[in-house]
Design an enzyme around this catalytic site. Structure first.
Site, short mmCIF file in Angstrom:
data_model
loop_
_atom_site.label_atom_id
_atom_site.label_comp_id
_atom_site.label_asym_id
_atom_site.label_seq_id
_atom_site.Cartn_x
_atom_site.Cartn_y
_atom_site.Cartn_z
N GLU A 1 31.63 27.63 -55.13
CA GLU A 1 30.28 26.90 -55.33
C GLU A 1 29.47 27.06 -54.21
O GLU A 1 29.69 26.68 -53.02
CB GLU A 1 30.64 25.30 -55.38
CG GLU A 1 29.61 24.57 -55.57
CD GLU A 1 28.70 24.82 -56.89
OE1 GLU A 1 27.61 25.23 -56.73
OE2 GLU A 1 29.22 24.32 -57.99
N LYS B 1 34.40 13.05 -53.60
CA LYS B 1 34.34 14.36 -53.94
C LYS B 1 33.47 15.23 -53.14
O LYS B 1 33.91 16.32 -52.57
CB LYS B 1 34.21 14.33 -55.48
CG LYS B 1 34.44 15.54 -56.17
CD LYS B 1 33.43 16.98 -56.11
CE LYS B 1 33.58 18.08 -56.85
NZ LYS B 1 32.43 19.00 -56.91
N ASP C 1 47.18 23.39 -46.82
CA ASP C 1 47.49 22.75 -48.11
C ASP C 1 46.72 21.85 -48.70
O ASP C 1 46.66 20.67 -48.04
CB ASP C 1 48.91 22.09 -47.92
CG ASP C 1 49.69 21.92 -49.37
OD1 ASP C 1 48.89 21.86 -50.42
OD2 ASP C 1 50.85 21.79 -49.19
N HIS D 1 20.84 22.45 -56.51
CA HIS D 1 22.03 22.96 -56.96
C HIS D 1 21.95 24.00 -58.02
O HIS D 1 22.43 25.02 -57.90
CB HIS D 1 22.95 21.73 -57.72
CG HIS D 1 23.97 21.97 -58.25
ND1 HIS D 1 25.19 22.31 -57.55
CD2 HIS D 1 24.34 22.23 -59.52
CE1 HIS D 1 26.16 22.47 -58.32
NE2 HIS D 1 25.83 22.66 -59.44
#
Length: 423
Positions: free
Chosen positions: A77, A260, A276, A374
């Protein structure tokens, strides 16, 4: 002066070498994009059939504890890296990111069942306190030699007939999963044979991914002037960012999206350094539940100082050595790019990327909206989806960015027109 993001890939690598962030050999490796050897693939995964490639970039403008950084980030992204660099640049104007506190202890659990006399069990365990520390040290002597090992332990009743022994371990520069499991099993065997009585049994012995004491808190102050847009004063933008963050602290649906956005940057930097993501995700969930908190960050508008202050506390179960960090050449280069930070420094760096992404997203939301920037950054992906060949991607992307509104059908039409012009 040409901005970093305006350089070609080769020029970016050359500038990083010239500035001392990368060795020439590392830049050559990244330029060549070599595949992983079959021996490495076989060693680090199961049933390997190939490789799944993701883009590797760097976030610019980071100033963390007075040290400048280019932060490696792995993400498909483009807006994630752009936002991180944008947020970092604004935060740098206020002195950059500052570490408040960092902890790096991993938790292992010995889970007990058949416990009917908890007080008696606790007394029996306390009587062998010294032996528990000795068993832990013997289970992993190399970690003790490096300065790590068991730091403390507690026993807690759970439900009617169960209990847990919590082992807090210092894994030094590693995340320490294998270390924690080794110690947990050794202590579990000792407790089973030397301490437990009657129906008491060790049910399981394993690390916990709670991340409760593997946390970092960072803080940043952004001058109002660094938040201004062509149509909004910095004062107004700062107030609106604080208001939106306060809303997220009370609304789980907004909080999930804000978290997020933070994890966009955290995951990209963690993946680039060979860590991880599943462990970080599990720890973040557990941390929010334990602290009865909806959103990870907190932004306050400090009128007296004319700054917007942001703070982020994040569980970060990561390592600076071990696992994929040592196996993957690009992960090794990431640590080189960061100046081979300690694990505590790496935690601060990764958290800083999260807060930078958070700031950039909130500023966009309360000003121009998130979608304009975006979609501008997504134009190249849309060009590929429309069927552009490698040589057509750049000219089509330029044309798409000149459009007020664009979708796949429009992209395909512009591509068709572009091809007709070349005939």
């Amino acid at each position: 002066m040409t901005k970093f993001y305006e350089l070609s890939r080769q020029e970016r690598l050359q500038s990083l070498v010239k500035a001392g962030y990368l060795a020439a050999a590392s830049a050559d490796f990244l330029q060549a994009k070599p595949a992983l050897a079959d021996e490495i693939l076989t060693a680090i995964t199961e049933n390997d059939v190939g490789q799944f490639v993701l883009p590797y970039g760097v976030g610019a403008n980071f100033l963390i504890d007075n040290q400048p950084y280019y932060v490696p980030m792995v993400t498909e992204e483009p807006s994630v890296i752009a936002a991180a660099s944008n947020g970092a640049q604004r935060i740098a104007q206020g002195g950059g990111f500052q570490t408040v506190v960092v902890n790096h202890l991993i938790l292992a659990q010995v889970i007990l069942t058949g416990v009917t006399q908890f007080t008696d069990l606790r007394l029996r365990l306390q009587a062998v306190d010294r032996q528990i520390f000795q068993v832990a040290a013997t289970a992993h002597p190399s970690m003790v030699k490096r300065g790590g090992g068991l730091r403390s332990w507690q026993v807690t009743a759970v439900g009617a007939d169960q209990a847990k022994i919590s082992l807090w371990l210092d894994p030094q520069a590693a995340f320490g999963a294998n270390f924690a499991n080794t110690v947990a099993e050794a202590v579990g065997n000792f407790v089973q044979t030397q301490v437990l009585q009657g129906a008491e049994q060790v049910l399981a012995a394993i690390l916990s991914n709670s991340g409760a004491k593997m946390t970092v808190t960072i803080r940043a102050e952004v001058p109002w002037r660094a938040l201004a847009t062509t149509t909004n004063s910095g004062t107004t933008v700062a107030a609106r960012i604080a208001q939106l963050n306060q809303f997220a602290q009370q609304d789980p649906e907004r909080a999930s999206t804000e978290n997020k956005g933070i994890l966009n940057g955290v995951f990209a930097a963690a993946l680039a350094t060979g860590n991880d993501l599943r462990a970080i995700s599990a720890a973040t969930t557990a941390w929010l539940i334990e602290h009865q908190q909806l959103v990870l960050s907190r932004w306050q508008n400090l009128s007296a100082k004319q700054v917007l202050q942001g703070e982020l506390t994040l569980p970060l179960p990561i390592g600076q050595v071990g696992g994929a960090i040592n196996s993957l050449p690009t992960a090794t280069i990431s640590h080189e790019l960061l100046g081979h930070p300690t694990v505590e420094q790496l935690m601060c760096i990764i958290a800083s990327v999260g807060l930078a992404n958070n700031l950039a997203a909130l500023r966009s939301l309360v000003t121009t909206g998130i979608q304009a920037g975006h979609m501008r950054l997504q134009a190249a992906n849309l060009a590929i989806l429309a069927g552009a060949t490698p040589v057509e991607i750049e000219p089509l992307t330029i044309l798409l960015n000149q459009e007020q509104q664009v979708d796949l059908a429009r992209a395909q039409l512009i591509l068709k027109q572009l091809r007709q012009q070349k005939r």
